[in-house]
Write an enzyme that holds these catalytic residues in place. Structure first.
Site, PDB file in Angstrom:
ATOM      1  N   CYS A  56       0.769  -1.386  -0.075  1.00 23.69           N
ATOM      2  CA  CYS A  56      -0.052   0.038  -0.108  1.00 23.69           C
ATOM      3  C   CYS A  56       0.855   1.272   0.131  1.00 23.69           C
ATOM      4  O   CYS A  56       1.732   1.434   1.015  1.00 23.69           O
ATOM      5  CB  CYS A  56      -0.911  -0.108   1.154  1.00 23.69           C
ATOM      6  SG  CYS A  56      -1.823   1.423   1.581  1.00 23.69           S
ATOM      7  N   TRP A  89      -7.506  -7.056   5.758  1.00 25.74           N
ATOM      8  CA  TRP A  89      -6.090  -7.584   5.758  1.00 25.74           C
ATOM      9  C   TRP A  89      -5.732  -8.476   6.732  1.00 25.74           C
ATOM     10  O   TRP A  89      -6.377  -8.454   7.719  1.00 25.74           O
ATOM     11  CB  TRP A  89      -5.049  -6.201   5.959  1.00 25.74           C
ATOM     12  CG  TRP A  89      -5.144  -5.044   4.883  1.00 25.74           C
ATOM     13  CD1 TRP A  89      -6.195  -4.051   4.902  1.00 25.74           C
ATOM     14  CD2 TRP A  89      -4.406  -5.058   3.544  1.00 25.74           C
ATOM     15  NE1 TRP A  89      -5.790  -3.438   3.901  1.00 25.74           N
ATOM     16  CE2 TRP A  89      -4.966  -3.706   3.048  1.00 25.74           C
ATOM     17  CE3 TRP A  89      -3.742  -5.879   2.905  1.00 25.74           C
ATOM     18  CZ2 TRP A  89      -4.264  -3.547   1.814  1.00 25.74           C
ATOM     19  CZ3 TRP A  89      -3.091  -5.649   1.723  1.00 25.74           C
ATOM     20  CH2 TRP A  89      -3.414  -4.315   1.259  1.00 25.74           C
ATOM     21  N   THR A 123      -8.781  -0.307   7.238  1.00 30.79           N
ATOM     22  CA  THR A 123      -7.747   0.314   6.347  1.00 30.79           C
ATOM     23  C   THR A 123      -6.167   0.049   6.951  1.00 30.79           C
ATOM     24  O   THR A 123      -6.170  -0.064   8.299  1.00 30.79           O
ATOM     25  CB  THR A 123      -7.711   1.693   5.738  1.00 30.79           C
ATOM     26  OG1 THR A 123      -7.904   2.703   6.842  1.00 30.79           O
ATOM     27  CG2 THR A 123      -9.222   1.761   5.430  1.00 30.79           C
ATOM     28  N   TYR A 187      -5.863   6.287  -8.866  1.00 32.91           N
ATOM     29  CA  TYR A 187      -7.037   5.570  -8.634  1.00 32.91           C
ATOM     30  C   TYR A 187      -8.292   6.223  -9.180  1.00 32.91           C
ATOM     31  O   TYR A 187      -9.128   5.388  -9.726  1.00 32.91           O
ATOM     32  CB  TYR A 187      -7.365   5.697  -7.060  1.00 32.91           C
ATOM     33  CG  TYR A 187      -6.392   4.822  -6.278  1.00 32.91           C
ATOM     34  CD1 TYR A 187      -6.560   3.596  -5.852  1.00 32.91           C
ATOM     35  CD2 TYR A 187      -5.173   5.664  -5.779  1.00 32.91           C
ATOM     36  CE1 TYR A 187      -5.804   2.689  -5.364  1.00 32.91           C
ATOM     37  CE2 TYR A 187      -4.312   4.827  -4.996  1.00 32.91           C
ATOM     38  CZ  TYR A 187      -4.633   3.336  -4.960  1.00 32.91           C
ATOM     39  OH  TYR A 187      -3.756   2.796  -4.251  1.00 32.91           O
TER      40      TYR A 187
END
Length: 348
Positions: A56, A89, A123, A187
């Protein structure tokens, strides 16, 4: 990864809505860890754990800043694997798939410890309070600023000042443009819901990259003659550009390697201790190409690009500048945190 519910990187779920522009949900947990503990979380060595994923770009910022400032002894780091499912995650890189400090298999568990009905994106980066197992914050932009300004008592000798007081206004202005048009701009290209929204994002991205090329043509760093937070924020997108954004997100007017000024600038940073030694190209490609099944339903991960160019001479030192100001480079990567050689750009 790093953002929030619609975040194309960090959060499992839908990333774009057909017929609409990509819209990143930025409602983070904004609790801060500060020197005075104003939010109930004072800076304390050993109390918190920074949870990241090397894939990330938003989490990569925190990894770089933590390393440049020498905070490894006081702020431990948990690393999630490069892929995730619809829940969150996972710590699949650790023995038994459990984080050895937090004792959990998923970062989602730390969010639910903070709020059993947590409604938003799971996140990274996230900072977890180890004693309670609760996420303190996932506000990725504020995390690095607080590491730079609130954790100063624990910075290593010779740590650079990445957010100097007399440059903050300019750093903030440049960083906002970089975020809007580049960090988030890729993005907007990749998850555009229409041809028109894609083309708007595409032109905005490359106009900003051209602007950055002009800015960096005669100066080594984005703000002043030393590394700052602004450079960290741009670097993590540039490091991923040719490997994923150019093809996967259709940001394909040029490769980074075809933009002479930005390519030299990116190599300069990559070859600076604390930057390139945090980049795991295998994790980066695995994440984007395996998780974004709506963009890559085959799940095929490209074999390229050739990474050897990252170590080519950049000649940016001819512009002057002092990477660490009056400070010094960080030492070797901490034990257990080194990117495997087979995941890194091969040295010549």
């Amino acid at each position: 990864m790093s953002e929030r519910t619609d975040q194309a990187h960090d959060r499992p779920g839908v990333y774009s809505v057909p017929g609409q522009d990509y819209d990143r949900d930025t409602r983070y947990i904004t609790t801060r860890i500060t020197a005075d503990g104003r939010d109930g979380y004072p800076v304390e060595p050993g109390r918190y754990r920074l949870v990241v994923a090397r894939a990330c770009p938003w989490a990569n910022r925190a990894i770089i800043v933590r390393r440049l400032l020498g905070l490894e002894p006081v702020l431990s780091m948990g690393v999630c694997g490069p892929t995730h499912d619809e829940r969150s995650w996972t710590f699949d890189l650790d023995p038994g798939g459990v984080d050895p400090v937090l004792g959990i298999p998923r970062i989602r568990d730390a969010y639910l410890a903070r709020d059993p009905h947590y409604p938003r994106g799971i996140t990274v980066p996230a900072v977890v309070d180890v004693p309670t197992g609760q996420v303190v914050t996932n506000d990725f932009a504020q995390i690095t600023l607080d590491l730079e300004t609130q954790w100063t008592a624990f910075h290593r000798p010779g740590a650079p000042d990445l957010y100097p007081e007399d440059r903050r206004e300019e750093i903030d202005e440049v960083a906002e443009l970089v975020y809007r048009d580049v960090n988030n701009g890729v993005y907007r290209c990749g998850f555009a819901g229409t041809q028109a929204s894609y083309e708007r994002a595409y032109h905005r991205l490359f106009e900003r990259l051209d602007w950055l090329s002009d800015r960096l043509r005669g100066q080594r760093y984005l703000v002043g003659d030393t590394l700052t937070e602004a450079d960290v924020r741009l670097f993590t997108t540039l490091a991923r550009f040719d490997a994923v954004y150019h093809g996967h997100f259709k940001a394909n007017r040029n490769k980074l390697s075809e933009l002479p000024v930005l390519w030299a600038y990116a190599r300069d940073l990559f070859q600076t201790p604390g930057f390139g030694d945090t980049i795991d190209f295998a994790h980066i490609k695995a994440h984007y190409y395996l998780v974004h099944t709506d963009l890559n339903p085959s799940g095929i991960v490209p074999a390229g690009p050739d990474l050897s160019g990252w170590w080519a001479p950049h000649h940016r030192e001819e512009l002057g500048g002092r990477p660490f100001g009056d400070g010094t480079p960080p030492g070797p990567v901490a034990d257990g945190e080194r990117v495997p050689d087979e995941h890194a750009a091969p040295r010549p």
